[in-house]
Scaffold this motif. Structure first.
Motif, PDB file in Angstrom:
ATOM      1  N   MET A   9       2.216 -15.026   1.686  1.00 22.35           N
ATOM      2  CA  MET A   9       1.840 -13.814   0.986  1.00 22.35           C
ATOM      3  C   MET A   9       1.086 -14.221  -0.288  1.00 22.35           C
ATOM      4  SD  MET A   9       4.386 -10.780  -0.400  1.00 22.35           S
ATOM      5  CE  MET A   9       5.219 -10.670   1.159  1.00 22.35           C
ATOM      6  N   ASN A  10      -0.092 -13.654  -0.484  1.00 23.50           N
ATOM      7  CA  ASN A  10      -0.861 -14.007  -1.673  1.00 23.50           C
ATOM      8  C   ASN A  10      -0.334 -13.245  -2.890  1.00 23.50           C
ATOM      9  OD1 ASN A  10      -2.243 -11.468  -1.990  1.00 23.50           O
ATOM     10  ND2 ASN A  10      -3.598 -12.055  -0.316  1.00 23.50           N
ATOM     11  N   ASP A  11      -0.812 -13.639  -4.072  1.00 25.68           N
ATOM     12  CA  ASP A  11      -0.313 -13.050  -5.322  1.00 25.68           C
ATOM     13  C   ASP A  11      -0.575 -11.548  -5.422  1.00 25.68           C
ATOM     14  OD1 ASP A  11       0.632 -15.506  -6.087  1.00 25.68           O
ATOM     15  OD2 ASP A  11      -1.022 -15.946  -7.456  1.00 25.68           O
ATOM     16  N   VAL A  12      -1.743 -11.099  -4.985  1.00 26.41           N
ATOM     17  CA  VAL A  12      -2.074  -9.680  -5.068  1.00 26.41           C
ATOM     18  C   VAL A  12      -1.150  -8.874  -4.152  1.00 26.41           C
ATOM     19  CG1 VAL A  12      -3.863  -7.949  -4.596  1.00 26.41           C
ATOM     20  CG2 VAL A  12      -4.463 -10.089  -5.751  1.00 26.41           C
ATOM     21  N   THR A  13      -0.930  -9.358  -2.956  1.00 22.74           N
ATOM     22  CA  THR A  13      -0.021  -8.681  -2.025  1.00 22.74           C
ATOM     23  C   THR A  13       1.395  -8.651  -2.585  1.00 22.74           C
ATOM     24  OG1 THR A  13      -1.385  -9.336  -0.143  1.00 22.74           O
ATOM     25  CG2 THR A  13       0.885  -8.678   0.330  1.00 22.74           C
ATOM     26  N   ALA A  14       1.824  -9.772  -3.154  1.00 22.50           N
ATOM     27  CA  ALA A  14       3.171  -9.833  -3.733  1.00 22.50           C
ATOM     28  C   ALA A  14       3.318  -8.824  -4.869  1.00 22.50           C
ATOM     29  CB  ALA A  14       3.470 -11.249  -4.225  1.00 22.50           C
ATOM     30  N   LEU A  15       2.319  -8.705  -5.718  1.00 19.87           N
ATOM     31  CA  LEU A  15       2.374  -7.733  -6.810  1.00 19.87           C
ATOM     32  C   LEU A  15       2.411  -6.299  -6.285  1.00 19.87           C
ATOM     33  CD1 LEU A  15      -0.039  -9.343  -9.413  1.00 19.87           C
ATOM     34  CD2 LEU A  15       2.439  -9.117  -9.572  1.00 19.87           C
ATOM     35  N   ARG A  16       1.682  -6.034  -5.214  1.00 18.36           N
ATOM     36  CA  ARG A  16       1.720  -4.689  -4.611  1.00 18.36           C
ATOM     37  C   ARG A  16       3.110  -4.375  -4.063  1.00 18.36           C
ATOM     38  NH1 ARG A  16      -3.984  -5.389  -1.812  1.00 18.36           N
ATOM     39  NH2 ARG A  16      -5.269  -4.501  -3.455  1.00 18.36           N
ATOM     40  N   GLU A  17       3.730  -5.365  -3.428  1.00 20.50           N
ATOM     41  CA  GLU A  17       5.078  -5.158  -2.875  1.00 20.50           C
ATOM     42  C   GLU A  17       6.104  -4.960  -3.999  1.00 20.50           C
ATOM     43  OE1 GLU A  17       5.511  -4.480   0.135  1.00 20.50           O
ATOM     44  OE2 GLU A  17       3.717  -5.309   1.060  1.00 20.50           O
ATOM     45  N   ILE A  18       5.983  -5.717  -5.063  1.00 18.95           N
ATOM     46  CA  ILE A  18       6.879  -5.556  -6.217  1.00 18.95           C
ATOM     47  C   ILE A  18       6.713  -4.157  -6.813  1.00 18.95           C
ATOM     48  CG2 ILE A  18       7.329  -6.326  -8.595  1.00 18.95           C
ATOM     49  CD1 ILE A  18       8.399  -8.334  -6.579  1.00 18.95           C
ATOM     50  N   GLU A  19       5.476  -3.701  -6.932  1.00 23.24           N
ATOM     51  CA  GLU A  19       5.228  -2.350  -7.453  1.00 23.24           C
ATOM     52  C   GLU A  19       5.816  -1.294  -6.523  1.00 23.24           C
ATOM     53  OE1 GLU A  19       4.228   0.725  -9.920  1.00 23.24           O
ATOM     54  OE2 GLU A  19       4.344  -1.412 -10.357  1.00 23.24           O
ATOM     55  N   ALA A  20       5.727  -1.498  -5.222  1.00 24.42           N
ATOM     56  CA  ALA A  20       6.306  -0.547  -4.269  1.00 24.42           C
ATOM     57  C   ALA A  20       7.824  -0.479  -4.437  1.00 24.42           C
ATOM     58  CB  ALA A  20       5.936  -0.935  -2.841  1.00 24.42           C
ATOM     59  N   LEU A  21       8.460  -1.604  -4.711  1.00 19.44           N
ATOM     60  CA  LEU A  21       9.909  -1.615  -4.949  1.00 19.44           C
ATOM     61  C   LEU A  21      10.253  -0.876  -6.251  1.00 19.44           C
ATOM     62  CD1 LEU A  21      10.647  -5.265  -3.828  1.00 19.44           C
ATOM     63  CD2 LEU A  21      11.420  -3.172  -2.672  1.00 19.44           C
ATOM     64  N   LYS A  22       9.427  -1.036  -7.268  1.00 23.78           N
ATOM     65  CA  LYS A  22       9.643  -0.302  -8.522  1.00 23.78           C
ATOM     66  C   LYS A  22       9.512   1.206  -8.292  1.00 23.78           C
ATOM     67  CE  LYS A  22       7.980  -3.949 -11.617  1.00 23.78           C
ATOM     68  NZ  LYS A  22       6.893  -4.306 -12.573  1.00 23.78           N
ATOM     69  N   GLN A  23       8.532   1.609  -7.490  1.00 24.17           N
ATOM     70  CA  GLN A  23       8.350   3.025  -7.183  1.00 24.17           C
ATOM     71  C   GLN A  23       9.542   3.569  -6.392  1.00 24.17           C
ATOM     72  OE1 GLN A  23       5.750   5.112  -8.174  1.00 24.17           O
ATOM     73  NE2 GLN A  23       5.302   3.394  -9.522  1.00 24.17           N
TER      74      GLN A  23
END
Length: 152
Positions: A1-15
């Motif tokens: 998983m690349n950094d951009v994808t990882a950040l998107r997934e982390i943001e989805a968990l925050k949401q």
């Protein structure tokens, strides 16, 4: 998983967690239920509560405890520590501050942590498990404040 994808997934968990707090406090039980996997496990025994297996049973229990419009709640979470384990699994710890109006004139003001796991199914993150630990809980009335003892 690349950094951009990882950040998107982390943001989805925050949401996901933000919706958890908002929908719980709004008492939107059907929308709140959609946030959990069917086999969700809630463990609040470290803070003096119950162990519940199954999302339907958990939502029904919380609804019985907090469902009255007179039982106002405020859940705020902070400082997430989120870790992606795989493309479909994650875990996290959230600092918690919650206020629960237990009775007219009696409020619980609590502090602690949610320790959670998440699973992604059909492109959506859901809660898989949650353990609530408490650091402090205060019972308050307009003229008295009592600190409840916590198990350590």
């Amino acid at each position: 998983m690349n950094d951009v994808t990882a950040l998107r997934e982390i943001e989805a968990l925050k949401q996901l967690k933000a919706r958890y707090c908002r929908l719980l406090d709004a008492k939107d039980w059907s929308a709140w239920r959609e946030l959990f996997s069917d086999d969700f496990v809630s463990d609040t025994t470290p803070s003096g509560g119950k162990y519940i297996e199954g999302a339907d049973d958990f939502v029904a229990f919380v609804r019985r405890m907090l469902g009255s419009t007179r039982r106002v709640t405020v859940h705020q979470v902070h400082a997430p520590e989120l870790e992606l384990i795989s493309e479909s699994a994650a875990r996290g710890i959230w600092a918690l501050h919650d206020i629960v109006r237990l009775l007219p004139g009696l409020t619980m003001d609590g502090y602690g942590h949610y320790h959670e796991t998440y699973e992604k199914h059909d492109g959506q993150w859901r809660f898989k498990s949650s353990t609530l630990t408490r650091l402090r809980a205060d019972l308050k009335t307009p003229i008295l404040s009592i600190r409840l003892p916590m198990r350590r």
